[in-house]
Motif scaffolding. Sequence first.
Motif, PDB file in Angstrom:
ATOM      1  N   ALA A 441       8.759   9.845  -6.943  1.00 43.21           N
ATOM      2  CA  ALA A 441       8.524   9.192  -5.682  1.00 43.21           C
ATOM      3  C   ALA A 441       9.005   9.850  -4.293  1.00 43.21           C
ATOM      4  N   LEU A 444       7.282  13.146  -4.264  1.00 40.58           N
ATOM      5  CA  LEU A 444       6.014  12.849  -3.317  1.00 40.58           C
ATOM      6  C   LEU A 444       6.270  12.747  -1.846  1.00 40.58           C
ATOM      7  N   GLU A 452       0.279   9.439   3.571  1.00 48.45           N
ATOM      8  CA  GLU A 452       0.396   9.531   2.060  1.00 48.45           C
ATOM      9  C   GLU A 452       1.810   9.485   2.056  1.00 48.45           C
ATOM     10  N   ARG A 453       2.573  10.311   3.015  1.00 46.49           N
ATOM     11  CA  ARG A 453       4.104  10.282   2.838  1.00 46.49           C
ATOM     12  C   ARG A 453       4.544   8.967   3.182  1.00 46.49           C
ATOM     13  N   TRP A 456       4.520   6.889   0.079  1.00 47.99           N
ATOM     14  CA  TRP A 456       5.559   7.071  -1.003  1.00 47.99           C
ATOM     15  C   TRP A 456       6.907   6.679  -0.409  1.00 47.99           C
ATOM     16  N   MET A 459       6.860   3.060  -1.344  1.00 50.55           N
ATOM     17  CA  MET A 459       7.210   2.808  -2.747  1.00 50.55           C
ATOM     18  C   MET A 459       8.607   2.889  -3.157  1.00 50.55           C
ATOM     19  N   THR A 492       3.083   5.589  -9.659  1.00 52.47           N
ATOM     20  CA  THR A 492       3.863   6.578  -8.983  1.00 52.47           C
ATOM     21  C   THR A 492       3.717   7.858  -9.891  1.00 52.47           C
TER      22      THR A 492
END
Length: 519
Positions: A441, A444, A452-453, A456, A459, A492
């Motif tokens: 993660a 990423l 999108e960043r 993560w 996450m 992930t």
Amino acid sequence: MNGLLADQFGTTDNALPVRESAVRVSVWFALLLTALLAVCVPVVAAASGFPTPVLVVVAGLCYLAVILVSGHVQTGLASAVVVLSLFDVAVTLVDGPGIATVDVVAADLVAVPLLFVLLYESVRDGVSLRVNERSLAAVGLLAFVCWAFAAGVVANGVSSAAAFMYAIEQLRNLVVFGVAALIVYHMDVRCVLYPFLVAVAGNLLVSLAQITNGGMLGFPFLGEPPDRYLRSFVLGSTDVATGFYAGGFVGHGRELVMVLLLALPLAVVVAVRRAWFSPVVIVAIAASVFSIRIADTDAGWATLILLGLGFGASLTVWLFFASNRRFSTAITAVAGVVAVAVWGAVARVLWAIFQSSDGDTGIFRTDTLAVRVEEYITAVQVAVKYPLFGIGGKNFYLLSERYGLPADLGVHNTILTNLAATGFVGGGFYLLAALAVAFVALRLVVATEGTERLLWVAMLAAMAAFHAYSSWMAAYHWTVGNAAFWLLAGATVGAASKRYRNRATRSRLGSSVTGRLSG
């Protein structure tokens, strides 16, 4: 940005093979199955008196018929695995010693065959295995499961049966992890993320219904916990009971807290991406705070505060940079509203703590600190005595009185539980898997940009919240709570594998085109 990328949590690196229709279909299937389990089955059972297990079977057959008629069987089964993993619909086959059981969970009936189908497709497509952090996560979890079975064979504890039953539970987590990774690898991360949030929302609504009812609704087969009350607090002019009863169909209230802690940061990211969803998330944050208050868990409060501070700060920083980049005014405005809501929830929790007394109604209690520390010390001592295989899963619960602890007491820490159960080797495998997923993660986060960043980052925050909460709770035997974590962990790993596969494919295509041009 074209229409294909407009709703994608990613850049073109992750968007090239996206099946947009599969994402939409997976959401509709998740809504259907969640509505069947959380609304239709309870309502029909209450109105007609039909047995709940019969209605669950009928609901499952109706869902199967819908996905067959629609022609999206694999997408429907994928959504079913995610949704069913968040409902504790199960049949106990064997009652073991202590709290050990062998259960058939509804998710098992879909996840196991789907795993073989997806594995076959992966082999057919020529997926290659390489040594990296993604494979370390999978190998670490697989090795931990195998070591848990081995601990039952060695039988250093008093019950091999309990150890084998615990190993079976870990095998279920491995299956969920693998299915989630392969779903994302062959489809899209949203095919796991969106159904996950839909199922959590369904359970949160059931939890609110249980709170309104003042106790369970009467559907234990669906995963509803028995009424167990602790204390009460005053809300306006009403006394509201706290306890384990408001857990939706997850298992119990404190297990629902774990699921909510995993879901909240992810829901915030979806709200940032989709402006219309932000009011829903703000309401969900408020409902989640209320549900955590009902669960009466100081570990839940503490984790919620840490999650709010950590992820709230990350969201604020992201918002600052987003306002100076290519993001539209609408996205920046929505992100600002959501950030204010997150900080407002944190402020509300802190205010509730400051307002609470130090007596029986206080939110934080320290009366369990001494026994927790004693549990942790004992777990390490057990691992030192049996460093290779430990005493077997769920044996600590059977031996706690012999160790000078209260009878029938497990270790309120998942990592130390696995350390005592499987020794330093098995505990090391579990820790390796958890750390490898976190590193995936983190990579990423570094490799992506934009929303999108932020996904993560969310996450990572969700995983940190899971580990923080489970470090103070006896969560090692929570079926839904652990499955929810490994579901997101698998997603992930699958997202990272898909991203690097797409990059490698484009690199090969670019090299081929360059070669033809130069030739």
